[in-house]
Every structure is written in structure tokens, then in C-alpha cells.
Design a protein around this motif. Structure first.
Motif, mmCIF file in Angstrom:
data_model
loop_
_atom_site.group_PDB
_atom_site.id
_atom_site.type_symbol
_atom_site.label_atom_id
_atom_site.label_comp_id
_atom_site.label_asym_id
_atom_site.label_seq_id
_atom_site.Cartn_x
_atom_site.Cartn_y
_atom_site.Cartn_z
ATOM 1 N N CYS A 156 0.813 -1.221 0.000
ATOM 2 C CA CYS A 156 0.000 0.000 0.000
ATOM 3 C C CYS A 156 0.842 1.264 0.000
ATOM 4 O O CYS A 156 0.333 2.347 0.280
ATOM 5 N N CYS A 163 0.130 -0.487 -6.618
ATOM 6 C CA CYS A 163 -0.256 -0.214 -5.224
ATOM 7 C C CYS A 163 -1.719 -0.584 -4.970
ATOM 8 O O CYS A 163 -2.615 -0.200 -5.718
ATOM 9 N N LYS A 164 -1.953 -1.342 -3.908
ATOM 10 C CA LYS A 164 -3.304 -1.793 -3.585
ATOM 11 C C LYS A 164 -4.172 -0.620 -3.137
ATOM 12 O O LYS A 164 -3.671 0.372 -2.612
ATOM 13 N N TYR A 192 -6.042 5.845 -3.408
ATOM 14 C CA TYR A 192 -5.880 4.633 -2.606
ATOM 15 C C TYR A 192 -7.208 4.060 -2.123
ATOM 16 O O TYR A 192 -7.237 3.151 -1.301
#
Length: 232
Positions: A156, A163-164, A192
Motif C-alpha cells: 500500500c 499499489c493496492k 488509494y
């Protein structure tokens, strides 16, 4: 789902490259290498990472400490007027000056209770912190570097390819008069979160006290939205 008032997901932007280049663990370890003035309004967070000293300062007079914390801005007041009022309480900048003078070094010895907090409310907080101390709450700040390590491990962190993102519905409520956590700090959070909703309120840091009806309205609107209800 999850909702946050004022406190955004913080990935520390350009600071990450600096602490990586220095071989340090995270933002607090990096900021601790800088002079107090260079850490700006984050200096209190660096100070809170010191062992024992913050607890001794905050627990010396719990009522004074909480009165220094609980200072609410006046939404219709000018910026300078709000700054003068808030400066009678705790400080966030230059806290490590003069051999770690602390967040209360410039606060008045006798601070009156802010009118937004009732005497009963303040007494409840005083009783709780006199009984349990500040070690637990300070752990929030002392875990910042570990949190950044964990975010990187689970994919993350912004420099991690692919990127999660958080998939559950989330709400970010900002306050346009928050002088420590302004709405600008939440900029970019949408990268995000797959389903992020926003609300901005006309108040300062203590949202639930300064704008209780608006805060409840924003939270209920989000909870009752079709997107949120379908996922919860």
C-alpha cells in the motif's frame, strides 16, 4: 466501511525518499534528525516519540493539559484571531527547542475551560487520564514508523508497483478551519480508495463538538447512500 474526521491517510509524500536515502525506518526517525524549527508543525509528533518525557509533561497537571488541548476555533473569526486564541494552549511547532521544552511551555499556567466543553465533560476526561495516563494515546504517534513499514509490506505504499487500494466504502470528512490538519493534507487520497466519499465542514479540529449537527448529517448521508448500503 470506514469514516475519518479530519485525519487523512498519510503516506508522507516526498519525505519517504528522504528517510529511505538516510537508511531510516520512517518519517519520525527522519524528522528527529532535523532541528526543531525544520520539523514545522509536525515537531510535536517527533516530541511525542521521545520516551517518558511527554508523559511526565502531560500528566503533571491533567486538567491544564486537557484545557490546552481542547481549544476550538470560532468559524466566523479571522485567522489571526483564532491563532491568538489557540496559541494560549498547546503548541505543535518548535516543541523540541531549548532541550525539549514541550507542548505546554508557552501555555498559561491557568487555562480556562473552552465553552464548547461542559464542566461534566472535562471532568470525565480529567478523571480518565489521571487514572490511566497518556502512555496509550501517545502510542498512536509512536507507531507511525511501524505503520509505514507495514504499508510497504502489504503493497500500500505509493512507490510499490500496482499499489493496492481499499475496496470498502470510505468517508473522509475535512474541516476548513482545522489549522493542524487542513483539507489540503487529504489531497490525493482518492488514489488509494476505490469508493471514497468526501464532506467538508465549516469548523476546526474538534468536529463533533464544533459542528455536531453537520458532522452527524454528513455521516448519516454517507451511511444511507446506495453505494454504502449495498456494501455493508
Amino acid at each position: 466501511g470506514a469514516a475519518s474526521f479530519n485525519t487523512p491517510l498519510t503516506l508522507w509524500g516526498g519525505l519517504r525518499a528522504k528517510w529511505d536515502a538516510a537508511g531510516l525506518r520512517g518519517p519520525m526517525a527522519y524528522l528527529a534528525t532535523l532541528p526543531s524549527e525544520a520539523a514545522g508543525t509536525l515537531d510535536y509528533q517527533v516530541y511525542f516519540n521521545l520516551p517518558d518525557l511527554p508523559e511526565r509533561e502531560l500528566e503533571a497537571d491533567v486538567e491544564r493539559t486537557l484545557n490546552a488541548f481542547f481549544r476550538a476555533v470560532r468559524p466566523n473569526a479571522e485567522h489571526d484571531e483564532n491563532m491568538r486564541y489557540l496559541s494560549t494552549g498547546m503548541r505543535t511547532a518548535r516543541v523540541r527547542k531549548n532541550n525539549n521544552r514541550g507542548i505546554l511551555a508557552l501555555a498559561a499556567e491557568k487555562l480556562e475551560r473552552d465553552e464548547l466543553w461542559s464542566e461534566a465533560e472535562l471532568s470525565a476526561y480529567v478523571e480518565a487520564f489521571e487514572r490511566q495516563g497518556f502512555f496509550g494515546p501517545l502510542g498512536y504517534y509512536r507507531n507511525f514508523d511501524a505503520n509505514q513499514e507495514w504499508l510497504r509490506q502489504v503493497g500500500c505504499a505509493p512507490e510499490v508497483p500496482g499499489c493496492k487500494v481499499v475496496q470498502v466504502p470510505c468517508l473522509m470528512v475535512t474541516a476548513d478551519k482545522d489549522l493542524v490538519l487542513p483539507p489540503s493534507l487529504a489531497a490525493g487520497m482518492e488514489r488509494y480508495f476505490a469508493r471514497l466519499s468526501w464532506a467538508e465542514l465549516h469548523c476546526g479540529h474538534w468536529v463533533q463538538h464544533e459542528a455536531p449537527e453537520a458532522a452527524s448529517k454528513a455521516l448519516l448521508a454517507w451511511l444511507n447512500s446506495a453505494a454504502t448500503r449495498s456494501a455493508l
